[in-house]
Design an enzyme around this catalytic site. Structure first.
Site, mmCIF file in Angstrom:
data_model
loop_
_atom_site.group_PDB
_atom_site.id
_atom_site.type_symbol
_atom_site.label_atom_id
_atom_site.label_comp_id
_atom_site.label_asym_id
_atom_site.label_seq_id
_atom_site.Cartn_x
_atom_site.Cartn_y
_atom_site.Cartn_z
ATOM 1 N N LYS A 107 -16.086 11.799 22.942
ATOM 2 C CA LYS A 107 -16.962 11.729 21.472
ATOM 3 C C LYS A 107 -18.216 12.203 22.227
ATOM 4 C CE LYS A 107 -17.380 9.449 17.877
ATOM 5 N NZ LYS A 107 -16.012 9.341 16.807
HETATM 6 N N1 GLU Z 1 -15.557 11.356 13.983
HETATM 7 C C1 GLU Z 1 -14.309 10.982 13.564
HETATM 8 C C2 GLU Z 1 -13.734 10.025 14.217
HETATM 9 O O1 GLU Z 1 -14.537 8.990 14.622
HETATM 10 C C3 GLU Z 1 -13.570 12.238 13.443
HETATM 11 C C4 GLU Z 1 -12.896 12.838 14.857
HETATM 12 C C5 GLU Z 1 -12.252 13.892 14.860
HETATM 13 O O2 GLU Z 1 -11.814 14.567 13.778
HETATM 14 O O3 GLU Z 1 -11.756 14.696 15.755
HETATM 15 O O4 GLU Z 1 -12.670 9.439 14.016
#
Ligand code: GLU
Length: 419
Positions: A107
């Protein structure tokens, strides 16, 4: 002592301890599974429109490298810190493992308020952040995606910045891009659709017919708005919605299409109606069949958990329910069916995986193919979680996390210490 502090990281750590106890993971193995492999902090200077220079802090946390590249969203939020980013990266790991994707969790984000900068400034922040990250990301190293405060346009800027550096178009460096720039059909809708699909599976188990059922959705961004629209398509009446600008409630049901049109035009819910305005602090406690918290983490604390009047809690956000709230929910006699975040909102990263696969192969699928495959993956994960919850007689969250953590642990144990 570690650099990861704050309530969100503490929550991820506490949740992990519960699972580690349940799986009887020896003490000396726990830190290796929990603590992120890498964390990167960067300064992102940009010129504001008035000529001043300003520096925003950017972060990226890559949780583990055991199953393949790391994968996860990028969040633009003024209060972002590295503890929150690390917690979200850890949750991505369990989520990807549960869905059977060949990724570790990651993240990242920038501590910037995306609503308080101009479009030109937003582009400058986005490009600067990706440029600073170039030494640490790659299609087989770490693949970014949207999260709170970012969108398809930001992903297009990320992809373009990385591609300029490489000297050729590298669409597979990020997912959640516009379809016109190497994105996949069905990615923008994927998280919301997945939530509605799983809510439907939960309702089937409880014997609730979707026609005549009701829902409340907190958060009306990309995730919440699509979840509300898809639940409405499936026959549910949407009683309440909110975003960071407004909250509306109508016991007779809100006009979802008109709300979507308003947000499409104005970007936020504010200004839709004066008559329907409702106290946002009371929204989650309203009686409904399906409650979808699809905004921030930690909105359901122990007090709110005691006040919920839903039958299905479909966690669209990451980490909306605190461990203390979980204890309250586990003790309630009128059992609430919790679809935990790492399962409920996995639709986004599942279709991100499909986007990455399509980009690597330069071979693109139709929206129907994407969505059918998405539902297939979610169905399998839902089945595994329910079987485990019933077999081990544990809450659904414990079952879901136990599957994710055990997969990461097993892979680590068969590989060795490096990843
Ligand atoms: N931000 C989204 C999540 O928390 C998607 C992450 C992604 O598609 O890599 O799952």
């Amino acid at each position: 002592m570690s650099i990861y502090t704050g309530p969100v990281f503490e929550m991820a750590r506490q949740q992990f301890q519960v699972i580690a106890d349940h799986l009887e993971i020896p003490e000396d193995e726990r830190d290796r599974i929990l603590y992120p492999k890498r964390a990167i902090a960067v300064s992102c200077p940009i010129h504001r429109d008035d000529g001043r220079t300003v520096v925003y802090q950017g972060y990226r946390v890559q949780h583990h490298l055991t199953l393949g590249p790391t994968k996860g969203g990028t969040r633009f939020s003024p209060t972002l810190d590295i503890g929150e980013v690390a917690a979200l990266a850890i949750w991505m790991s369990w989520k990807c493992a549960l869905a059977g994707l060949p990724y570790g969790g990651a993240k990242g984000g920038v501590a910037v308020d995306p609503y308080a900068v101009s479009k030109r400034e937003l582009e400058a922040v986005s490009r600067r952040y990706m440029q600073e990250m170039i030494p640490f990301v790659g299609p087989h190293i770490d693949v970014m995606a949207p999260d709170m405060g970012t969108n398809e346009q930001v992903m297009a800027w990320f992809m373009d910045t990385y591609s300029m550096y490489q000297g050729c178009t590298v669409t597979e460096i990020v997912t959640g891009k516009p379809v016109a720039s190497g994105g996949t059909e069905g990615r923008r809708e994927a998280t919301g659709r997945g939530i509605a699909y799983l809510a439907d599976r939960a309702m089937q188990r409880l014997g609730i017919a979707p026609g005549g059922a009701t829902a409340v959705v907190q958060g009306f961004g990309n995730v919440g708005s699509v979840a509300a629209a898809t639940l409405a398509e499936r026959g549910l009446k949407i009683l309440g919605v909110s975003d960071h600008t407004a909250c509306y409630f109508d016991a007779a049901g809100l006009p979802v299409d008109a709300l979507l049109a308003h947000v499409g035009k104005h970007g936020v819910l504010k200004g839709f109606s004066n008559q329907l305005a409702f106290d946002p602090a009371e929204l989650l406690a309203q009686k409904c069949d399906v409650l979808v918290p699809a905004a921030l983490e930690r909105v359901i604390d122990a007090r709110m958990a005691g006040r919920l009047q839903c039958r299905v809690l479909a966690e669209g956000a990451n980490g909306p329910t605190t461990p203390e709230a979980d204890e309250v929910l586990n003790q309630r006699r009128d059992e609430i069916f919790v679809i935990p975040d790492i399962l409920c909102n996995a639709g986004g990263v599942v279709v991100s995986y499909f986007e990455w696969v399509q980009d690597l192969q330069q071979f693109f699928w139709t929206e129907t193919e994407v969505t059918d495959k998405l539902y297939h993956v979610l169905d399998r994960a839902f089945g595994q979680v329910m079987t485990r919850a019933e077999k081990d007689k544990v809450p659904i969250r414990t079952a879901a996390m136990a599957i994710g953590v055990a997969k990461v642990r097993n892979a680590k144990n068969t590989r060795g210490l490096f990843p």
